[in-house]
Write a protein that holds these residues in place. Sequence first.
Motif, PDB file in Angstrom:
ATOM      1  N   ASN A  94       1.028  -1.631   0.244  1.00  0.00           N
ATOM      2  CA  ASN A  94      -0.073  -0.070  -0.013  1.00  0.00           C
ATOM      3  C   ASN A  94       0.742   1.411   0.273  1.00  0.00           C
ATOM      4  O   ASN A  94       2.030   1.386   0.406  1.00  0.00           O
ATOM      5  CB  ASN A  94      -1.610   0.356   1.160  1.00  0.00           C
ATOM      6  CG  ASN A  94      -2.347  -0.982   1.536  1.00  0.00           C
ATOM      7  OD1 ASN A  94      -2.199  -1.006   0.422  1.00  0.00           O
ATOM      8  ND2 ASN A  94      -1.808  -1.389   2.046  1.00  0.00           N
ATOM      9  N   PHE A  95       0.502   1.936  -0.922  1.00  0.00           N
ATOM     10  CA  PHE A  95       1.045   2.701  -0.717  1.00  0.00           C
ATOM     11  C   PHE A  95      -0.088   4.499  -0.420  1.00  0.00           C
ATOM     12  O   PHE A  95      -0.944   5.040  -0.512  1.00  0.00           O
ATOM     13  CB  PHE A  95       2.096   4.023  -1.941  1.00  0.00           C
ATOM     14  CG  PHE A  95       2.980   2.787  -2.846  1.00  0.00           C
ATOM     15  CD1 PHE A  95       4.556   3.601  -2.574  1.00  0.00           C
ATOM     16  CD2 PHE A  95       2.542   1.821  -3.281  1.00  0.00           C
ATOM     17  CE1 PHE A  95       5.914   2.849  -2.471  1.00  0.00           C
ATOM     18  CE2 PHE A  95       4.066   0.654  -3.210  1.00  0.00           C
ATOM     19  CZ  PHE A  95       5.178   1.494  -2.848  1.00  0.00           C
ATOM     20  N   ARG A  96       0.824   5.905  -0.058  1.00  0.00           N
ATOM     21  CA  ARG A  96      -0.168   7.383   0.034  1.00  0.00           C
ATOM     22  C   ARG A  96       0.704   7.628  -0.808  1.00  0.00           C
ATOM     23  O   ARG A  96       2.350   8.259  -0.274  1.00  0.00           O
ATOM     24  CB  ARG A  96      -0.481   6.989   1.359  1.00  0.00           C
ATOM     25  CG  ARG A  96      -1.610   8.764   1.158  1.00  0.00           C
ATOM     26  CD  ARG A  96      -1.694   9.223   2.755  1.00  0.00           C
ATOM     27  NE  ARG A  96      -0.558   9.274   3.458  1.00  0.00           N
ATOM     28  CZ  ARG A  96       0.516   9.562   4.810  1.00  0.00           C
ATOM     29  NH1 ARG A  96      -1.551   8.107   5.408  1.00  0.00           N
ATOM     30  NH2 ARG A  96       0.685   9.480   5.520  1.00  0.00           N
ATOM     31  N   ALA A  97       0.200   8.498  -1.827  1.00  0.00           N
ATOM     32  CA  ALA A  97       0.991  10.113  -1.883  1.00  0.00           C
ATOM     33  C   ALA A  97       0.422  11.418  -1.297  1.00  0.00           C
ATOM     34  O   ALA A  97      -1.004  11.146  -1.797  1.00  0.00           O
ATOM     35  CB  ALA A  97       0.914   9.912  -4.016  1.00  0.00           C
ATOM     36  N   SER A 151       4.277   7.779   0.383  1.00  0.00           N
ATOM     37  CA  SER A 151       4.594   6.361   2.283  1.00  0.00           C
ATOM     38  C   SER A 151       4.465   5.214   1.020  1.00  0.00           C
ATOM     39  O   SER A 151       3.316   4.810   0.604  1.00  0.00           O
ATOM     40  CB  SER A 151       3.976   6.677   3.175  1.00  0.00           C
ATOM     41  OG  SER A 151       4.665   8.532   2.948  1.00  0.00           O
ATOM     42  N   MET A 152       5.157   4.486   1.896  1.00  0.00           N
ATOM     43  CA  MET A 152       5.401   2.797   1.377  1.00  0.00           C
ATOM     44  C   MET A 152       5.214   2.366   2.881  1.00  0.00           C
ATOM     45  O   MET A 152       5.879   2.569   3.940  1.00  0.00           O
ATOM     46  CB  MET A 152       6.151   2.079   0.340  1.00  0.00           C
ATOM     47  CG  MET A 152       6.305   0.411   0.358  1.00  0.00           C
ATOM     48  SD  MET A 152       7.323  -0.295   0.015  1.00  0.00           S
ATOM     49  CE  MET A 152       8.367  -0.742   0.926  1.00  0.00           C
ATOM     50  N   PHE A 153       3.683   1.573   3.315  1.00  0.00           N
ATOM     51  CA  PHE A 153       3.496   1.021   4.157  1.00  0.00           C
ATOM     52  C   PHE A 153       4.279  -0.509   4.159  1.00  0.00           C
ATOM     53  O   PHE A 153       4.649  -1.028   3.347  1.00  0.00           O
ATOM     54  CB  PHE A 153       2.358   1.619   4.561  1.00  0.00           C
ATOM     55  CG  PHE A 153       1.382   2.363   4.063  1.00  0.00           C
ATOM     56  CD1 PHE A 153       2.174   3.482   5.578  1.00  0.00           C
ATOM     57  CD2 PHE A 153       0.962   3.019   3.568  1.00  0.00           C
ATOM     58  CE1 PHE A 153       1.305   4.121   5.325  1.00  0.00           C
ATOM     59  CE2 PHE A 153       1.159   4.375   3.494  1.00  0.00           C
ATOM     60  CZ  PHE A 153       0.728   5.425   4.638  1.00  0.00           C
ATOM     61  N   PRO A 154       4.119  -0.901   5.577  1.00  0.00           N
ATOM     62  CA  PRO A 154       4.063  -2.206   5.983  1.00  0.00           C
ATOM     63  C   PRO A 154       3.947  -3.462   5.304  1.00  0.00           C
ATOM     64  O   PRO A 154       2.721  -3.244   4.458  1.00  0.00           O
ATOM     65  CB  PRO A 154       4.427  -2.508   7.497  1.00  0.00           C
ATOM     66  CG  PRO A 154       4.558  -1.539   7.328  1.00  0.00           C
ATOM     67  CD  PRO A 154       3.434   0.012   6.915  1.00  0.00           C
TER      68      PRO A 154
END
Length: 184
Positions: A94-97, A151-154
């Motif tokens: 999962n990513f968030r921009a 951001s890349m999540f675990p």
Amino acid sequence: MFKKIVCYFLVFAMFSCVKDVDFEQAEDIVLSPVVESSLVFFDFEASEFSEPTGTAIVIVGDDLELDVFNDEFLRDNLTRCEFFFEITNSIDRNFRADIILYDENDQVTYAFAIDVTPDGNNEVVTTHTEVFEEALLEQLKSTVRLELILSMFPSSTGIPLDENSVGNIKMRSKATLFFVIDNE
């Protein structure tokens, strides 16, 4: 025969009706051009997010100067703006921009986030359009800098990414500017 046709044509042309041309109509012209411009783009391979545990949040960021809003013509005639983002993810994370806009005093004028979900290592395309009109457009006009934080999540499985990991995440975006120009 030819002379007869020419004579009829000349007689017809001399007695034809002609409407007066109103040149003042040009004063009423309103132009509505639309301009598109590339905004932000990136293409990261999974190996660039190498983290040994699979449990870390990995963050990358970049800044873009937006001095276009200092232009008087743009400030006076811009009526709407759209930021369009297309993010393609084939990394199993999962990513968030986060997109953050700043004014000349380094104060946040506006911010929004785009969540990007995975589908294993299959390609997933996420699109987002942020529209700026009225009060939001005025906030945008005070913007001088755009910051992008990815951001890349675990990993949900705890499997770490390394130099042999496959997939990539890429973004392309554009700004569409809508103008109304009249001669008042």
